[in-house]
Design a protein around this motif. Structure first.
Motif, PDB file in Angstrom:
ATOM      1  N   ARG A 292      35.011  40.125  48.922  1.00  0.00           N
ATOM      2  CA  ARG A 292      34.812  40.178  47.477  1.00  0.00           C
ATOM      3  C   ARG A 292      35.164  41.582  46.991  1.00  0.00           C
ATOM      4  N   PRO A 293      36.283  41.745  46.274  1.00  0.00           N
ATOM      5  CA  PRO A 293      36.692  43.076  45.801  1.00  0.00           C
ATOM      6  C   PRO A 293      35.840  43.515  44.606  1.00  0.00           C
ATOM      7  N   THR A 294      34.632  43.994  44.897  1.00  0.00           N
ATOM      8  CA  THR A 294      33.670  44.321  43.841  1.00  0.00           C
ATOM      9  C   THR A 294      34.194  45.395  42.903  1.00  0.00           C
ATOM     10  N   GLY A 295      34.796  46.441  43.488  1.00  0.00           N
ATOM     11  CA  GLY A 295      35.326  47.517  42.650  1.00  0.00           C
ATOM     12  C   GLY A 295      36.368  47.005  41.677  1.00  0.00           C
ATOM     13  N   LEU A 296      37.273  46.163  42.161  1.00  0.00           N
ATOM     14  CA  LEU A 296      38.294  45.585  41.305  1.00  0.00           C
ATOM     15  C   LEU A 296      37.657  44.738  40.215  1.00  0.00           C
ATOM     16  N   ALA A 297      36.643  43.961  40.595  1.00  0.00           N
ATOM     17  CA  ALA A 297      35.981  43.088  39.630  1.00  0.00           C
ATOM     18  C   ALA A 297      35.347  43.892  38.500  1.00  0.00           C
ATOM     19  N   VAL A 298      34.656  44.965  38.859  1.00  0.00           N
ATOM     20  CA  VAL A 298      34.018  45.807  37.844  1.00  0.00           C
ATOM     21  C   VAL A 298      35.064  46.401  36.910  1.00  0.00           C
ATOM     22  N   TRP A 299      36.170  46.879  37.484  1.00  0.00           N
ATOM     23  CA  TRP A 299      37.216  47.457  36.646  1.00  0.00           C
ATOM     24  C   TRP A 299      37.830  46.413  35.723  1.00  0.00           C
TER      25      TRP A 299
ATOM     26  N   VAL B  68      36.930  37.307  32.669  1.00  0.00           N
ATOM     27  CA  VAL B  68      36.477  36.089  33.359  1.00  0.00           C
ATOM     28  C   VAL B  68      36.679  36.219  34.866  1.00  0.00           C
ATOM     29  N   VAL B  69      37.840  36.721  35.280  1.00  0.00           N
ATOM     30  CA  VAL B  69      38.113  36.882  36.712  1.00  0.00           C
ATOM     31  C   VAL B  69      37.127  37.869  37.332  1.00  0.00           C
ATOM     32  N   GLY B  70      36.881  38.977  36.653  1.00  0.00           N
ATOM     33  CA  GLY B  70      35.946  39.970  37.176  1.00  0.00           C
ATOM     34  C   GLY B  70      34.544  39.414  37.328  1.00  0.00           C
ATOM     35  N   VAL B  71      34.067  38.718  36.315  1.00  0.00           N
ATOM     36  CA  VAL B  71      32.726  38.122  36.380  1.00  0.00           C
ATOM     37  C   VAL B  71      32.657  37.080  37.490  1.00  0.00           C
ATOM     38  N   ALA B  72      33.712  36.276  37.607  1.00  0.00           N
ATOM     39  CA  ALA B  72      33.731  35.237  38.639  1.00  0.00           C
ATOM     40  C   ALA B  72      33.678  35.845  40.040  1.00  0.00           C
ATOM     41  N   ILE B  73      34.412  36.939  40.255  1.00  0.00           N
ATOM     42  CA  ILE B  73      34.393  37.599  41.565  1.00  0.00           C
ATOM     43  C   ILE B  73      32.984  38.110  41.878  1.00  0.00           C
ATOM     44  N   LEU B  74      32.343  38.732  40.900  1.00  0.00           N
ATOM     45  CA  LEU B  74      30.981  39.238  41.114  1.00  0.00           C
ATOM     46  C   LEU B  74      30.001  38.102  41.386  1.00  0.00           C
ATOM     47  N   ALA B  75      30.312  36.922  40.838  1.00  0.00           N
ATOM     48  CA  ALA B  75      29.441  35.758  41.057  1.00  0.00           C
ATOM     49  C   ALA B  75      29.712  35.087  42.399  1.00  0.00           C
TER      50      ALA B  75
ATOM     51  N   ILE C  75      47.834  49.844  32.173  1.00  0.00           N
ATOM     52  CA  ILE C  75      48.567  50.461  33.279  1.00  0.00           C
ATOM     53  C   ILE C  75      47.764  50.463  34.577  1.00  0.00           C
ATOM     54  N   PRO C  76      46.534  51.002  34.603  1.00  0.00           N
ATOM     55  CA  PRO C  76      45.794  50.970  35.872  1.00  0.00           C
ATOM     56  C   PRO C  76      45.380  49.569  36.298  1.00  0.00           C
ATOM     57  N   THR C  77      45.193  48.662  35.333  1.00  0.00           N
ATOM     58  CA  THR C  77      44.835  47.284  35.706  1.00  0.00           C
ATOM     59  C   THR C  77      45.987  46.622  36.444  1.00  0.00           C
ATOM     60  N   PHE C  78      47.205  46.854  35.984  1.00  0.00           N
ATOM     61  CA  PHE C  78      48.379  46.332  36.692  1.00  0.00           C
ATOM     62  C   PHE C  78      48.451  46.908  38.095  1.00  0.00           C
ATOM     63  N   TYR C  79      48.271  48.227  38.224  1.00  0.00           N
ATOM     64  CA  TYR C  79      48.304  48.856  39.539  1.00  0.00           C
ATOM     65  C   TYR C  79      47.234  48.256  40.448  1.00  0.00           C
ATOM     66  N   ALA C  80      46.025  48.113  39.917  1.00  0.00           N
ATOM     67  CA  ALA C  80      44.894  47.643  40.734  1.00  0.00           C
ATOM     68  C   ALA C  80      45.120  46.232  41.247  1.00  0.00           C
ATOM     69  N   VAL C  81      45.541  45.339  40.368  1.00  0.00           N
ATOM     70  CA  VAL C  81      45.753  43.944  40.774  1.00  0.00           C
ATOM     71  C   VAL C  81      46.910  43.850  41.766  1.00  0.00           C
ATOM     72  N   THR C  82      47.985  44.570  41.505  1.00  0.00           N
ATOM     73  CA  THR C  82      49.153  44.539  42.394  1.00  0.00           C
ATOM     74  C   THR C  82      48.803  45.066  43.777  1.00  0.00           C
ATOM     75  N   LEU C  83      48.115  46.197  43.826  1.00  0.00           N
ATOM     76  CA  LEU C  83      47.737  46.769  45.123  1.00  0.00           C
ATOM     77  C   LEU C  83      46.774  45.864  45.868  1.00  0.00           C
ATOM     78  N   HIS C  84      45.862  45.223  45.143  1.00  0.00           N
ATOM     79  CA  HIS C  84      44.929  44.311  45.807  1.00  0.00           C
ATOM     80  C   HIS C  84      45.661  43.140  46.436  1.00  0.00           C
ATOM     81  N   ILE C  85      46.614  42.585  45.714  1.00  0.00           N
ATOM     82  CA  ILE C  85      47.376  41.447  46.251  1.00  0.00           C
ATOM     83  C   ILE C  85      48.163  41.854  47.485  1.00  0.00           C
ATOM     84  N   LEU C  86      48.745  43.049  47.458  1.00  0.00           N
ATOM     85  CA  LEU C  86      49.531  43.514  48.600  1.00  0.00           C
ATOM     86  C   LEU C  86      48.657  43.828  49.804  1.00  0.00           C
ATOM     87  N   ARG C  87      47.491  44.431  49.555  1.00  0.00           N
ATOM     88  CA  ARG C  87      46.644  44.838  50.674  1.00  0.00           C
ATOM     89  C   ARG C  87      45.883  43.673  51.289  1.00  0.00           C
ATOM     90  N   SER C  88      45.715  42.602  50.522  1.00  0.00           N
ATOM     91  CA  SER C  88      44.838  41.516  50.961  1.00  0.00           C
ATOM     92  C   SER C  88      45.539  40.419  51.737  1.00  0.00           C
TER      93      SER C  88
END
Length: 202
Positions: free
Chosen positions: A9-16, A85-92, A141-154
C-alpha cells in the motif's frame, strides 16, 4: 516472480494524491467562479488580477482557456476528483488492477502534457502568469512524477530491474525533481517576460 511493490500500500503516494487533488480542485473551482463572474459582468475585474503580468482574465478569456469548447477549469473540477478518490481508496486498503493504474497514468500523462502546453501558451503567447493556473501547475507536475515513478518501481509496467531500482531511488528525490521543474519554468518566465522586474519594479 512476486511483485512485492505491486501489492504493498503506497501510503505516501496516497496522502500526496489527496493533498494534490484537494489543492488542484480548489484552484479549478476558483477559476471556474472567476470565469462565471466575468461572463456575468464582462467589465468586472477578476480577484486574481494583480497586474498586467499577474492576472487570470487574459487566460480565461483566451481561446487557450477553452480549448475543448468549454472553460478549462471544468476539466479540473472533474479531473482532480480522481486523485482524491484513488488516494482515499489506497488508504482504505484498496488494491487496483494493473489496467487501472495504466488508465490512471494515461490520465496523468494527459494532465502533465496539457499543463506544459498551457505554461508555454501563458508565457510565450499571452505574456501572463495566472495565479490559480500556477497553483495547478505546482500540483500537477509532482503528481505526474509520483504516479509514473510508482508504476515503474512497482512492476506494473514491464521494465528492466535497473529502471525499477532507479525509479525507487528517484521517488525519494521527488521534492527536488519538482523544485527543479519549477526553477526551469521560473527561469523561462524571467527570460521571456522579465517577470521579477515587472512584479517588483524599482
Amino acid at each position: 516472480m512476486p511483485h512485492a511493490q505491486t501489492h504493498t500500500r503506497p501510503t505516501g503516494l496516497a496522502v500526496w494524491l489527496i493533498i494534490a487533488g484537494v489543492i488542484g480542485w480548489i484552484a479549478a473551482f476558483a477559476l471556474t467562479m472567476e470565469r462565471l463572474h466575468l461572463l456575468a459582468d464582462p467589465d468586472a475585474i477578476a480577484s486574481c488580477d494583480f497586474s498586467p503580468l499577474v492576472q487570470c482574465t487574459a487566460n480565461l478569456g483566451s481561446w487557450q482557456g477553452s480549448v475543448f469548447g468549454f472553460p478549462n477549469p471544468i476539466l479540473g473540477l472533474a479531473g482532480w476528483v480522481a486523485p482524491i478518490v484513488v488516494g482515499v481508496a489506497i488508504l482504505a486498503g484498496a488494491r487496483f488492477a494493473r489496467w487501472f493504474w495504466w488508465l490512471f497514468e494515461l490520465g496523468m500523462v494527459f494532465a502533465f502534457g496539457f499543463v506544459i502546453w498551457l505554461i508555454s501558451q501563458s508565457i510565450f503567447e499571452l505574456g501572463t502568469l495566472c495565479p490559480w493556473c500556477m497553483v495547478t501547475w505546482v500540483v500537477t507536475i509532482p503528481t505526474f512524477y509520483a504516479v509514473t515513478l510508482h508504476i515503474l518501481r512497482s512492476g506494473l509496467v514491464t521494465v528492466p530491474a535497473g529502471v525499477r531500482s532507479a525509479s525507487e531511488r528517484l521517488m525519494g528525490w521527488l521534492p527536488l525533481l519538482a523544485v527543479g521543474s519549477y526553477a526551469v519554468i521560473a527561469v523561462i518566465a524571467q527570460v521571456q517576460l522579465d517577470a521579477l522586474q515587472r512584479i517588483f519594479p524599482g
